[in-house]
Design a protein around this motif. Structure first.
Motif, short mmCIF file in Angstrom:
data_model
loop_
_atom_site.label_atom_id
_atom_site.label_comp_id
_atom_site.label_asym_id
_atom_site.label_seq_id
_atom_site.Cartn_x
_atom_site.Cartn_y
_atom_site.Cartn_z
N SER A 125 22.59 6.16 -14.88
CA SER A 125 21.13 5.68 -14.61
C SER A 125 20.55 5.03 -16.09
O SER A 125 19.52 4.53 -15.80
N ALA A 126 21.58 5.09 -17.01
CA ALA A 126 20.96 4.37 -18.17
C ALA A 126 21.16 2.83 -18.08
O ALA A 126 22.10 2.21 -17.69
N PRO A 127 19.98 2.31 -18.48
CA PRO A 127 20.11 0.73 -18.19
C PRO A 127 21.12 0.08 -19.05
O PRO A 127 21.65 -0.94 -18.63
N SER A 128 21.32 0.51 -20.23
CA SER A 128 22.43 -0.20 -20.97
C SER A 128 23.78 0.10 -20.46
O SER A 128 24.57 -0.93 -20.33
N GLY A 134 27.48 -4.49 -15.13
CA GLY A 134 27.34 -5.82 -14.77
C GLY A 134 28.29 -6.86 -15.61
O GLY A 134 28.80 -7.82 -14.93
N LYS A 135 28.15 -6.74 -16.68
CA LYS A 135 28.91 -7.46 -17.64
C LYS A 135 30.50 -7.61 -17.48
O LYS A 135 30.94 -8.63 -17.35
N ALA A 175 34.24 0.54 -13.30
CA ALA A 175 33.23 -0.36 -14.12
C ALA A 175 32.00 0.45 -13.83
O ALA A 175 30.99 0.67 -14.38
N SER A 176 31.91 1.12 -12.55
CA SER A 176 30.52 1.61 -12.23
C SER A 176 30.54 3.09 -12.27
O SER A 176 29.42 3.94 -12.05
N ASN A 177 31.68 3.87 -12.91
CA ASN A 177 31.79 5.25 -12.82
C ASN A 177 31.03 5.59 -14.16
O ASN A 177 31.57 5.21 -15.24
N GLY A 178 30.03 6.37 -14.05
CA GLY A 178 29.32 6.87 -15.24
C GLY A 178 30.00 7.56 -16.29
O GLY A 178 29.81 7.54 -17.60
N ASN A 184 33.34 1.73 -21.22
CA ASN A 184 32.77 0.37 -20.82
C ASN A 184 32.22 -0.47 -22.12
O ASN A 184 32.63 -1.47 -22.47
N ALA A 185 31.49 0.35 -23.03
CA ALA A 185 30.82 -0.15 -24.03
C ALA A 185 32.09 -0.57 -25.17
O ALA A 185 31.67 -1.62 -25.59
#
Length: 193
Positions: A125-128, A134-135, A175-178, A184-185
């Motif tokens: 849920s973190a915006p970053s 998305g990137k 990519a969408s897995n928390g 990802n970063a």
């Protein structure tokens, strides 16, 4: 209760008319009825039902007309037969994507299919973290080589991903897995995305 829902929905629609606000609502109900009537010749009658209401209010971005706020939604109901009618398994899956995530999928049929086909994944849920997802998805786009490169990175460093035949479905899952937020970063920094 329905009156309160209508008033709330009406207020949302009226207040969103002044901005690019997408309003989405859904309601589900599962009903079971069991009836026994020896006089009719049927010893037992069982009915099950699903009632589903979905509403999307998608205003134009420009009051003079033009493109609307992006949204992708899906509903899937599947029944797997058991050895008796009482052992049937019913699965309900809904998908809702809006904003930057939906924009990044514009024209990317493989990406949309990956989202609609994916199993449940807990997204961060973190915006970053959401921005990083998305990137990565925009960087991969519909390039299989880039998708394979990203998945190889996730595999190399112990990340979590799907095991589907579709490389884009696996990319979307990873990519969408928390749980992959830190990887990802790191990938974004490494590739300078």
């Amino acid at each position: 209760m329905k009156g309160v829902l209508k008033i709330t929905l009406g207020a949302c629609c009226l207040t969103s008319a002044c901005s690019d606000t997408l309003v989405y609502g859904e309601r589900s109900g599962v009903n079971i009825a069991i009836r026994s009537d020896g006089a009719e010749g049927q010893p037992l009658e069982i009915n099950t039902g699903l009632e589903r209401h979905v509403m999307g209010y998608v205003p134009p971005r420009d009051p003079a007309g033009g493109e609307a706020v992006s949204m992708i939604a899906s509903f899937d109901l599947k029944r797997k037969a058991g050895s008796t009618r009482f052992e049937d398994k019913v699965g309900i899956k809904t998908v809702f994507v809006s904003g930057a995530a939906a924009n990044s999928l514009g024209g990317n049929n493989a990406g949309v299919k990956a989202i609609l086909d994916r199993p449940g994944v807990t997204a961060s849920s973190a915006p970053s973290d959401q921005s990083n997802t998305g990137k990565i998805l925009r960087w991969v786009s519909s390039d299989k080589a880039k998708a394979a490169e990203y998945l190889a990175f996730i595999d190399r460093y112990g990340g979590t991903r799907g095991s589907r035949a579709n490389v884009f479905a696996n990319t979307q899952l990873a990519a969408s897995n928390g749980q992959n937020a830190a990887l990802n970063a790191q990938f974004i920094a490494l590739k300078k995305i």
